[in-house]
Design a protein around this motif. Sequence first.
Motif, PDB file in Angstrom:
ATOM      1  N   LEU A  10      10.431   4.218 -28.852  1.00 38.44           N
ATOM      2  CA  LEU A  10      10.065   2.831 -28.575  1.00 38.44           C
ATOM      3  C   LEU A  10       8.563   2.632 -28.557  1.00 38.44           C
ATOM      4  O   LEU A  10       8.025   1.780 -29.264  1.00 38.44           O
ATOM      5  CB  LEU A  10      10.667   2.394 -27.234  1.00 38.44           C
ATOM      6  CG  LEU A  10      10.273   1.000 -26.752  1.00 38.44           C
ATOM      7  CD1 LEU A  10      10.830  -0.068 -27.681  1.00 38.44           C
ATOM      8  CD2 LEU A  10      10.752   0.764 -25.325  1.00 38.44           C
ATOM      9  N   GLY A  11       7.861   3.390 -27.741  1.00 36.52           N
ATOM     10  CA  GLY A  11       6.417   3.217 -27.645  1.00 36.52           C
ATOM     11  C   GLY A  11       5.903   3.665 -26.284  1.00 36.52           C
ATOM     12  O   GLY A  11       6.684   4.016 -25.406  1.00 36.52           O
ATOM     13  N   PRO A  12       4.600   3.657 -26.098  1.00 34.46           N
ATOM     14  CA  PRO A  12       4.031   4.147 -24.842  1.00 34.46           C
ATOM     15  C   PRO A  12       4.278   3.191 -23.684  1.00 34.46           C
ATOM     16  O   PRO A  12       4.202   1.978 -23.836  1.00 34.46           O
ATOM     17  CB  PRO A  12       2.528   4.242 -25.146  1.00 34.46           C
ATOM     18  CG  PRO A  12       2.311   3.241 -26.222  1.00 34.46           C
ATOM     19  CD  PRO A  12       3.558   3.238 -27.057  1.00 34.46           C
ATOM     20  N   PRO A  13       4.594   3.727 -22.499  1.00 32.51           N
ATOM     21  CA  PRO A  13       4.761   2.867 -21.334  1.00 32.51           C
ATOM     22  C   PRO A  13       3.431   2.441 -20.728  1.00 32.51           C
ATOM     23  O   PRO A  13       2.365   2.839 -21.167  1.00 32.51           O
ATOM     24  CB  PRO A  13       5.561   3.724 -20.362  1.00 32.51           C
ATOM     25  CG  PRO A  13       5.251   5.116 -20.736  1.00 32.51           C
ATOM     26  CD  PRO A  13       4.935   5.112 -22.201  1.00 32.51           C
ATOM     27  N   THR A  14       3.529   1.637 -19.699  1.00 35.53           N
ATOM     28  CA  THR A  14       2.367   1.084 -19.009  1.00 35.53           C
ATOM     29  C   THR A  14       2.275   1.656 -17.609  1.00 35.53           C
ATOM     30  O   THR A  14       3.288   1.893 -16.958  1.00 35.53           O
ATOM     31  CB  THR A  14       2.508  -0.454 -18.928  1.00 35.53           C
ATOM     32  OG1 THR A  14       2.466  -0.981 -20.238  1.00 35.53           O
ATOM     33  CG2 THR A  14       1.414  -1.087 -18.097  1.00 35.53           C
ATOM     34  N   GLU A  15       1.069   1.879 -17.144  1.00 41.21           N
ATOM     35  CA  GLU A  15       0.847   2.265 -15.757  1.00 41.21           C
ATOM     36  C   GLU A  15       0.629   0.995 -14.941  1.00 41.21           C
ATOM     37  O   GLU A  15      -0.197   0.156 -15.291  1.00 41.21           O
ATOM     38  CB  GLU A  15      -0.366   3.183 -15.635  1.00 41.21           C
ATOM     39  CG  GLU A  15      -0.605   3.695 -14.227  1.00 41.21           C
ATOM     40  CD  GLU A  15      -1.755   4.666 -14.166  1.00 41.21           C
ATOM     41  OE1 GLU A  15      -2.735   4.373 -13.438  1.00 41.21           O
ATOM     42  OE2 GLU A  15      -1.701   5.709 -14.844  1.00 41.21           O
ATOM     43  N   PHE A  16       1.396   0.860 -13.867  1.00 42.85           N
ATOM     44  CA  PHE A  16       1.319  -0.333 -13.025  1.00 42.85           C
ATOM     45  C   PHE A  16       0.557  -0.018 -11.740  1.00 42.85           C
ATOM     46  O   PHE A  16       0.798   1.002 -11.090  1.00 42.85           O
ATOM     47  CB  PHE A  16       2.713  -0.842 -12.673  1.00 42.85           C
ATOM     48  CG  PHE A  16       3.552  -1.168 -13.874  1.00 42.85           C
ATOM     49  CD1 PHE A  16       3.357  -2.340 -14.589  1.00 42.85           C
ATOM     50  CD2 PHE A  16       4.525  -0.291 -14.314  1.00 42.85           C
ATOM     51  CE1 PHE A  16       4.124  -2.640 -15.701  1.00 42.85           C
ATOM     52  CE2 PHE A  16       5.305  -0.583 -15.419  1.00 42.85           C
ATOM     53  CZ  PHE A  16       5.099  -1.764 -16.114  1.00 42.85           C
ATOM     54  N   GLY A  32       0.771  -1.230   0.000  1.00 42.47           N
ATOM     55  CA  GLY A  32       0.000   0.000   0.000  1.00 42.47           C
ATOM     56  C   GLY A  32       0.805   1.283   0.000  1.00 42.47           C
ATOM     57  O   GLY A  32       0.231   2.376   0.008  1.00 42.47           O
ATOM     58  N   THR A  33       2.142   1.174  -0.039  1.00 40.12           N
ATOM     59  CA  THR A  33       2.966   2.391  -0.069  1.00 40.12           C
ATOM     60  C   THR A  33       2.813   3.129  -1.389  1.00 40.12           C
ATOM     61  O   THR A  33       2.786   4.361  -1.427  1.00 40.12           O
ATOM     62  CB  THR A  33       4.449   2.033   0.139  1.00 40.12           C
ATOM     63  OG1 THR A  33       4.601   1.333   1.375  1.00 40.12           O
ATOM     64  CG2 THR A  33       5.319   3.282   0.151  1.00 40.12           C
ATOM     65  N   VAL A  34       2.730   2.382  -2.485  1.00 41.92           N
ATOM     66  CA  VAL A  34       2.638   2.942  -3.836  1.00 41.92           C
ATOM     67  C   VAL A  34       1.356   2.431  -4.492  1.00 41.92           C
ATOM     68  O   VAL A  34       1.100   1.225  -4.510  1.00 41.92           O
ATOM     69  CB  VAL A  34       3.859   2.531  -4.679  1.00 41.92           C
ATOM     70  CG1 VAL A  34       3.730   3.029  -6.116  1.00 41.92           C
ATOM     71  CG2 VAL A  34       5.142   3.059  -4.042  1.00 41.92           C
ATOM     72  N   SER A  35       0.579   3.353  -5.045  1.00 41.91           N
ATOM     73  CA  SER A  35      -0.658   2.924  -5.697  1.00 41.91           C
ATOM     74  C   SER A  35      -0.543   2.903  -7.212  1.00 41.91           C
ATOM     75  O   SER A  35      -1.261   2.145  -7.877  1.00 41.91           O
ATOM     76  CB  SER A  35      -1.827   3.831  -5.299  1.00 41.91           C
ATOM     77  OG  SER A  35      -1.584   5.172  -5.691  1.00 41.91           O
ATOM     78  N   LYS A  36       0.366   3.710  -7.782  1.00 42.82           N
ATOM     79  CA  LYS A  36       0.562   3.684  -9.232  1.00 42.82           C
ATOM     80  C   LYS A  36       1.920   4.269  -9.599  1.00 42.82           C
ATOM     81  O   LYS A  36       2.429   5.168  -8.942  1.00 42.82           O
ATOM     82  CB  LYS A  36      -0.554   4.429  -9.968  1.00 42.82           C
ATOM     83  CG  LYS A  36      -0.595   5.921  -9.721  1.00 42.82           C
ATOM     84  CD  LYS A  36      -1.612   6.620 -10.614  1.00 42.82           C
ATOM     85  CE  LYS A  36      -3.031   6.204 -10.306  1.00 42.82           C
ATOM     86  NZ  LYS A  36      -4.014   6.967 -11.106  1.00 42.82           N
ATOM     87  N   PHE A  37       2.498   3.701 -10.643  1.00 44.05           N
ATOM     88  CA  PHE A  37       3.732   4.213 -11.230  1.00 44.05           C
ATOM     89  C   PHE A  37       3.754   3.717 -12.665  1.00 44.05           C
ATOM     90  O   PHE A  37       2.823   3.036 -13.110  1.00 44.05           O
ATOM     91  CB  PHE A  37       4.974   3.752 -10.445  1.00 44.05           C
ATOM     92  CG  PHE A  37       5.238   2.280 -10.521  1.00 44.05           C
ATOM     93  CD1 PHE A  37       6.175   1.753 -11.394  1.00 44.05           C
ATOM     94  CD2 PHE A  37       4.546   1.393  -9.702  1.00 44.05           C
ATOM     95  CE1 PHE A  37       6.413   0.396 -11.471  1.00 44.05           C
ATOM     96  CE2 PHE A  37       4.775   0.026  -9.763  1.00 44.05           C
ATOM     97  CZ  PHE A  37       5.716  -0.474 -10.645  1.00 44.05           C
ATOM     98  N   ALA A  38       4.792   4.051 -13.419  1.00 43.47           N
ATOM     99  CA  ALA A  38       4.791   3.706 -14.840  1.00 43.47           C
ATOM    100  C   ALA A  38       6.186   3.339 -15.317  1.00 43.47           C
ATOM    101  O   ALA A  38       7.181   3.647 -14.668  1.00 43.47           O
ATOM    102  CB  ALA A  38       4.250   4.870 -15.677  1.00 43.47           C
TER     103      ALA A  38
END
Length: 356
Positions: A340-346, A285-291
Amino acid sequence: MKMHTTRALAVATASLLTLGIAACGGTSKGDHTGAAGPASTAKADPNAALKEGLKIAFLPKQLNNPYSDVETSGGEAAVGELKGEYKLVGPNDASASSQVSYINTLIQQQQNVITIAANDPNAVCPSLQQARQAGIKIVAFDSDASKDCRDVFINQATTQGIGESLAKMANELAGGEGEIAILSATPNATNQNAWIAVVEQELKKPEYSKIKLVKTVYGNDDDQKSFQEAQGLLQSYPNLKVIVSPTTVGIAAAARYVSSSNYKGKVAITGLGLPNQMREYVKDGTVSKFALWNPADIGYLAAYAGAALASGQITGAAGEKFTAGKLGEYTIEADGEIVLGPPTEFTAQNIDQFNF
């Protein structure tokens, strides 16, 4: 920025950037003079066969960096497919001048291609010019060198798009108002500075009027220093809501600090990170989203671009096309840029689908 048309990004299950409206460029480049190297007068032959036995060297920002390790592993795989000779060299620190001696050695070894993630766009330029004058093709990847010192640049995504996404995630996690800070890599890192410049411009827009960027600090892509900088930010700015770290070392270090502190649940961490490094912080629960994009694909694409240059298929001019193995066809954009292309949101919902 027009993207290549024949391949979907290996990790793309959720596109994060709206790249169609993004203008690329933005990197800090010095004014260097000198011979442009053999590629400047060459003509591309798109039907030329890829040469075997090419000596392709990778020079990342630093060795033993988890992100760089994944990048170069993709390069090694591609060089194997190309039946070439792979070489990996680099410094243990990410200082501005630390790569110069390695470039000089690679020139002496008569490499066909040098691929480099530049720690400083200008410090490496004289040595790269010497390499080009010796007939060596130069592919910058991840962090650009000055454009007159290399043939092409492999960009993760558009500079504008990445900066926009960082600002957007920070705004969402702050709830639309409050203080945010940036934990970057080195002060001279081309890509970091370009992304941060876009974030700063984005924050001038009306929709970000209640977001205040209070500080940008530098962890030098060193885990312990990044940890200490994150700690310092939270001590100096008790009302801080979000730390944005556009570097995989920084985001992991910041998350590690917050996860075991009283700030957990109060201060959000986001930015660009590796799923395997960030998984535990998403799960707790420390991180909710990154990419992020797939770093291995950057190295893979860099190797194929280098082989295409060394084989005469491309020269680095805008509009030229080449095929990068399993990644498909790419078109070179202005200033020799290849995106390269678009990244993903994790997030917690999809992070277990990825292993890098």
